[in-house]
Design an enzyme around this catalytic site. Structure first.
Site, PDB file in Angstrom:
ATOM      1  N   ASP A  60       0.712  -1.260  -0.101  1.00  0.00           N
ATOM      2  CA  ASP A  60       0.080  -0.113   0.112  1.00  0.00           C
ATOM      3  C   ASP A  60       1.114   1.355  -0.118  1.00  0.00           C
ATOM      4  O   ASP A  60       0.452   2.188   0.055  1.00  0.00           O
ATOM      5  CB  ASP A  60      -1.082   0.166   1.428  1.00  0.00           C
ATOM      6  CG  ASP A  60      -0.099  -0.087   2.518  1.00  0.00           C
ATOM      7  OD1 ASP A  60       0.971  -0.014   2.565  1.00  0.00           O
ATOM      8  OD2 ASP A  60      -0.722  -0.075   3.546  1.00  0.00           O
ATOM      9  N   GLY A  61       2.249   0.975  -0.036  1.00  0.00           N
ATOM     10  CA  GLY A  61       3.197   2.285   0.101  1.00  0.00           C
ATOM     11  C   GLY A  61       3.007   3.106   1.103  1.00  0.00           C
ATOM     12  O   GLY A  61       3.594   4.274   1.289  1.00  0.00           O
ATOM     13  N   ARG A  67      13.943  10.709   5.180  1.00  0.00           N
ATOM     14  CA  ARG A  67      15.211  10.013   5.251  1.00  0.00           C
ATOM     15  C   ARG A  67      16.334  10.996   4.360  1.00  0.00           C
ATOM     16  O   ARG A  67      15.805  11.325   3.371  1.00  0.00           O
ATOM     17  CB  ARG A  67      15.048   8.560   4.566  1.00  0.00           C
ATOM     18  CG  ARG A  67      16.252   7.891   4.680  1.00  0.00           C
ATOM     19  CD  ARG A  67      16.264   6.510   4.730  1.00  0.00           C
ATOM     20  NE  ARG A  67      15.678   6.079   3.378  1.00  0.00           N
ATOM     21  CZ  ARG A  67      15.117   4.658   3.391  1.00  0.00           C
ATOM     22  NH1 ARG A  67      15.291   3.727   4.449  1.00  0.00           N
ATOM     23  NH2 ARG A  67      14.667   4.197   2.161  1.00  0.00           N
ATOM     24  N   ARG A  87      22.068   1.428  -4.560  1.00  0.00           N
ATOM     25  CA  ARG A  87      22.143   0.258  -4.032  1.00  0.00           C
ATOM     26  C   ARG A  87      23.132  -0.764  -4.829  1.00  0.00           C
ATOM     27  O   ARG A  87      23.005  -0.499  -6.214  1.00  0.00           O
ATOM     28  CB  ARG A  87      20.699  -0.426  -3.575  1.00  0.00           C
ATOM     29  CG  ARG A  87      19.987   0.536  -2.866  1.00  0.00           C
ATOM     30  CD  ARG A  87      18.515   0.174  -3.160  1.00  0.00           C
ATOM     31  NE  ARG A  87      17.692   1.267  -2.666  1.00  0.00           N
ATOM     32  CZ  ARG A  87      16.943   1.279  -1.825  1.00  0.00           C
ATOM     33  NH1 ARG A  87      16.944   0.360  -0.901  1.00  0.00           N
ATOM     34  NH2 ARG A  87      16.566   2.423  -1.295  1.00  0.00           N
ATOM     35  N   ASP A 123      19.544  -5.161  -2.079  1.00  0.00           N
ATOM     36  CA  ASP A 123      18.795  -4.102  -2.300  1.00  0.00           C
ATOM     37  C   ASP A 123      18.895  -3.114  -0.893  1.00  0.00           C
ATOM     38  O   ASP A 123      18.395  -2.076  -1.080  1.00  0.00           O
ATOM     39  CB  ASP A 123      17.213  -4.375  -2.842  1.00  0.00           C
ATOM     40  CG  ASP A 123      16.670  -5.228  -1.935  1.00  0.00           C
ATOM     41  OD1 ASP A 123      17.033  -6.476  -1.396  1.00  0.00           O
ATOM     42  OD2 ASP A 123      15.730  -4.696  -0.898  1.00  0.00           O
ATOM     43  N   ASP A 178      17.760   0.700   5.905  1.00  0.00           N
ATOM     44  CA  ASP A 178      16.954  -0.220   6.256  1.00  0.00           C
ATOM     45  C   ASP A 178      16.927  -0.726   7.624  1.00  0.00           C
ATOM     46  O   ASP A 178      17.550  -1.750   7.866  1.00  0.00           O
ATOM     47  CB  ASP A 178      16.792  -1.519   5.172  1.00  0.00           C
ATOM     48  CG  ASP A 178      15.306  -2.056   5.198  1.00  0.00           C
ATOM     49  OD1 ASP A 178      14.901  -2.349   6.426  1.00  0.00           O
ATOM     50  OD2 ASP A 178      14.944  -2.716   4.336  1.00  0.00           O
TER      51      ASP A 178
HETATM   52  P1  AMP Z   1      12.286  -3.914   2.367  1.00  0.00           P
HETATM   53  O1  AMP Z   1      12.177  -5.201   3.075  1.00  0.00           O
HETATM   54  O2  AMP Z   1      11.917  -2.761   3.213  1.00  0.00           O
HETATM   55  O3  AMP Z   1      13.904  -3.762   1.837  1.00  0.00           O
HETATM   56  O4  AMP Z   1      11.579  -3.906   1.226  1.00  0.00           O
HETATM   57  C1  AMP Z   1      11.557  -4.637   0.008  1.00  0.00           C
HETATM   58  C2  AMP Z   1      10.643  -4.071  -1.191  1.00  0.00           C
HETATM   59  O5  AMP Z   1       9.456  -4.189  -0.804  1.00  0.00           O
HETATM   60  C3  AMP Z   1      11.114  -2.994  -1.769  1.00  0.00           C
HETATM   61  O6  AMP Z   1      10.924  -2.655  -3.058  1.00  0.00           O
HETATM   62  C4  AMP Z   1      10.139  -1.864  -0.997  1.00  0.00           C
HETATM   63  O7  AMP Z   1       9.695  -0.646  -1.546  1.00  0.00           O
HETATM   64  C5  AMP Z   1       8.919  -2.925  -1.101  1.00  0.00           C
HETATM   65  N1  AMP Z   1       7.917  -2.469   0.100  1.00  0.00           N
HETATM   66  C6  AMP Z   1       7.939  -2.745   1.293  1.00  0.00           C
HETATM   67  N2  AMP Z   1       6.887  -2.310   2.105  1.00  0.00           N
HETATM   68  C7  AMP Z   1       6.043  -1.786   1.243  1.00  0.00           C
HETATM   69  C8  AMP Z   1       4.752  -1.264   1.331  1.00  0.00           C
HETATM   70  N3  AMP Z   1       4.126  -1.222   2.341  1.00  0.00           N
HETATM   71  N4  AMP Z   1       4.154  -0.851   0.182  1.00  0.00           N
HETATM   72  C9  AMP Z   1       4.775  -1.160  -1.158  1.00  0.00           C
HETATM   73  N5  AMP Z   1       6.084  -1.699  -1.305  1.00  0.00           N
HETATM   74  C10 AMP Z   1       6.643  -1.949  -0.070  1.00  0.00           C
HETATM   75 MG    MG Z   2      14.721  -2.010   1.694  1.00  0.00          MG
END
Ligand code: AMP
Ligand code: MG
Length: 486
Positions: free
Chosen positions: A121-122, A172, A179, A246, A256
């Site tokens: 949901d972003g 941030r 990355r 990433d 992160d």
């Molecule tokens: P992360 O585990 O935070 O490194 O995220 C891994 C991937 O999932 C990245 O591409 C993030 O942008 C995406 N992501 C994480 N949480 C969300 C969210 N709530 N909505 C959309 N994308 C997400």
């Molecule tokens: Mg990440």
């Protein structure tokens, strides 16, 4: 607002990103401002607390000169290739300069959906936003290269997870968000031209003193930066928890703060992340994972060369950089530990002294942070944590060896003690205290958060009235797992 934007990344062209505006939040309200960082950026902290400031923090108001965009990347998550990731809940606002003239990215996190959100949901719940704020600033205060948080604001909207949670956005600040996974994305598309552009851009932005402008030079610089980064994590007992490619920045900063934690008792097998079932990212594995990630970068840069031309030469050089990593890491770690033991120079036999100490710590299950601070306090008369610390009996022989060794070091005892105390913190954001602070804040009571913030942003200064924040959890206070909170 006085931020002046200058967006060099946006100028690289839209194959590297998708332009995107943040989603509107219904009731923006500033929750916390990192006043020190605000001043470094020339932003008035009071303004960030204002109504206008809250609109900026949530992305309801786009600052003049900003060029918001979602960056594309790919990555290896828990060892598996994921061909398409990207900023799914973050947007690059643009680049600014701090008071020392350093170029920095500003990014919204939790500002809504982007083309890379997939099923997400972003949005971000308040808890993980505050965790990133607190732990990243603690890391900065400990001298660790890291992304930081300028400010956070509540959105006034609910975010649906297992339950409905209050939503929040943070800003941030990073040297950049490029990355290993950014390179991997273009490598998997055999886009040598994009890779060359990114290599040139990354070198000139992060390693400008490096004369050669080719992929091997970048690999070499990143290898050194990551070796030093992980060495400082290890020396502090910091467990990142999700070292996917990433989540590894080419500038060498920590990014992160999802499932991260500091360990209490020293144990190489320590894992906190609730999703790391096999312990891939356990404390003791972090150097090996960094090595593995560096090899992914080496591989990602191959398509920057034509098959006939210089590719063979690159492969040979790249193998050399990869093979050198364990030594680079060991040297960086050795230097960190020497400082912790109060040795102003490293001699033969010191590595054994250190290795024996770490083995003894693991065997006795002694608290990582308290143990090094106790050593610092033992180096001379000092008020501090010693009353809270009991040397396990098994340390007797080792302590004698250490005392004999420091007696031969040229530094005066008082200077030695001061130097040791300046690298061995009293206050780290211990998990049980972090949870307590986040729980309070989510109920509107910020006292515990503020108290912990004050302690961990001044981590090397002992204070009697904060001693309770320095000690490990009692059995009933232990936090066993941390959650990514996506
Ligand atoms: P992360 O585990 O935070 O490194 O995220 C891994 C991937 O999932 C990245 O591409 C993030 O942008 C995406 N992501 C994480 N949480 C969300 C969210 N709530 N909505 C959309 N994308 C997400
Ligand atoms: Mg990440």
């Amino acid at each position: 607002m006085v931020l002046e934007f200058d967006n060099t990344f946006a100028e690289l062209g839209d194959r590297f990103y998708s332009p995107r505006m943040p989603e509107v939040s219904s009731a923006p309200e500033t929750l916390w401002v990192n006043e020190g960082l605000a001043r470094e950026l020339g932003v008035d902290p009071e303004w960030l607390h204002s109504e206008e400031g809250a609109l900026f923090i949530t992305g309801n108001e786009i600052p003049e000169g900003a060029d918001p965009l979602a960056q594309v990347y790919a990555g290896h998550q828990f060892g598996s290739w994921v061909p398409q990731l990207g900023d799914g809940r973050a947007l690059l606002i643009g680049e600014v300069h701090d008071h020392q003239g350093r170029r920095l990215d500003l990014q919204w996190k939790g500002s809504g959906r982007t083309p890379y959100s997939r099923r997400g949901d972003g949005r971000a719940p308040l808890g993980p936003i505050l965790r990133e704020l607190l732990v990243s600033e603690a890391m900065h205060s400990l001298g660790v290269p890291t992304t930081r948080v300028l400010a956070t604001a509540a959105t006034g909207d609910r975010v649906l997870r297992q339950t409905a949670l209050p939503g929040a956005v943070l800003i941030r600040v990073a040297s950049s968000h490029l990355r290993i996974g950014t390179m991997e994305y273009f490598a998997s598309r055999e886009d040598g031209d994009a890779l060359k552009t990114l290599v040139e851009y990354t070198l000139s932005r992060h390693y400008p003193e490096r004369e050669e402008r080719h992929p091997l030079a970048l690999l070499d610089e990143v290898g050194q930066a990551i070796a030093e980064l992980v060495a400082v994590w290890q020396s502090l007992g910091f467990i990142h928890g999700v070292m996917n490619t990433d989540n590894m920045l080419l500038c060498g900063e920590t990014i992160d703060y999802g499932p991260c934690a500091f360990m209490n008792e020293h144990d190489p097998a320590t894992v906190f992340s609730s999703i790391d079932h096999r312990g891939r990212y356990a404390y003791g594995n972090q150097p090996a994972i960094a090595h593995w990630n560096l090899a992914r970068l080496a591989q990602a840069l191959i398509p920057a060369f034509d098959p006939g031309g210089d590719r063979e030469e690159y492969l040979k050089g790249a193998q050399g950089v990869i093979d050198e990593f364990p030594d680079r890491y060991a040297e960086a770690f050795r230097d960190r530990l020497a400082a912790r033991l109060g040795l102003s120079e490293v001699r033969e036999g010191d590595e054994e002294l250190t290795a024996d100490l770490l083995a003894q710590m693991a065997e006795s299950g002694v608290d990582h942070t308290l143990m090094f601070r106790a050593l610092a306090e033992r180096a001379g008369p000092a008020e501090g944590l010693l009353p809270h610390f009991e040397w396990p009996e098994a340390f007797g022989t080792w302590l004698n060896r250490w005392e004999e060794r420091v007696a031969e070091d040229p530094r005066e005892p008082a200077a030695r003690q001061e130097a040791m105390a300046a690298v061995s913190p009293v206050f780290i954001p211990r998990n049980h205290r972090v949870e307590e602070a986040l729980e309070g804040a989510s109920e509107g009571s910020w006292d515990a958060f503020g108290e912990l913030w004050d302690a961990v942003t001044d981590p090397f200064t002992y204070r009697q009235d904060r001693a309770h924040l320095a000690t490990p959890p009692a059995p009933e206070q232990r936090v066993a797992a941390t959650f990514c909170g996506t």
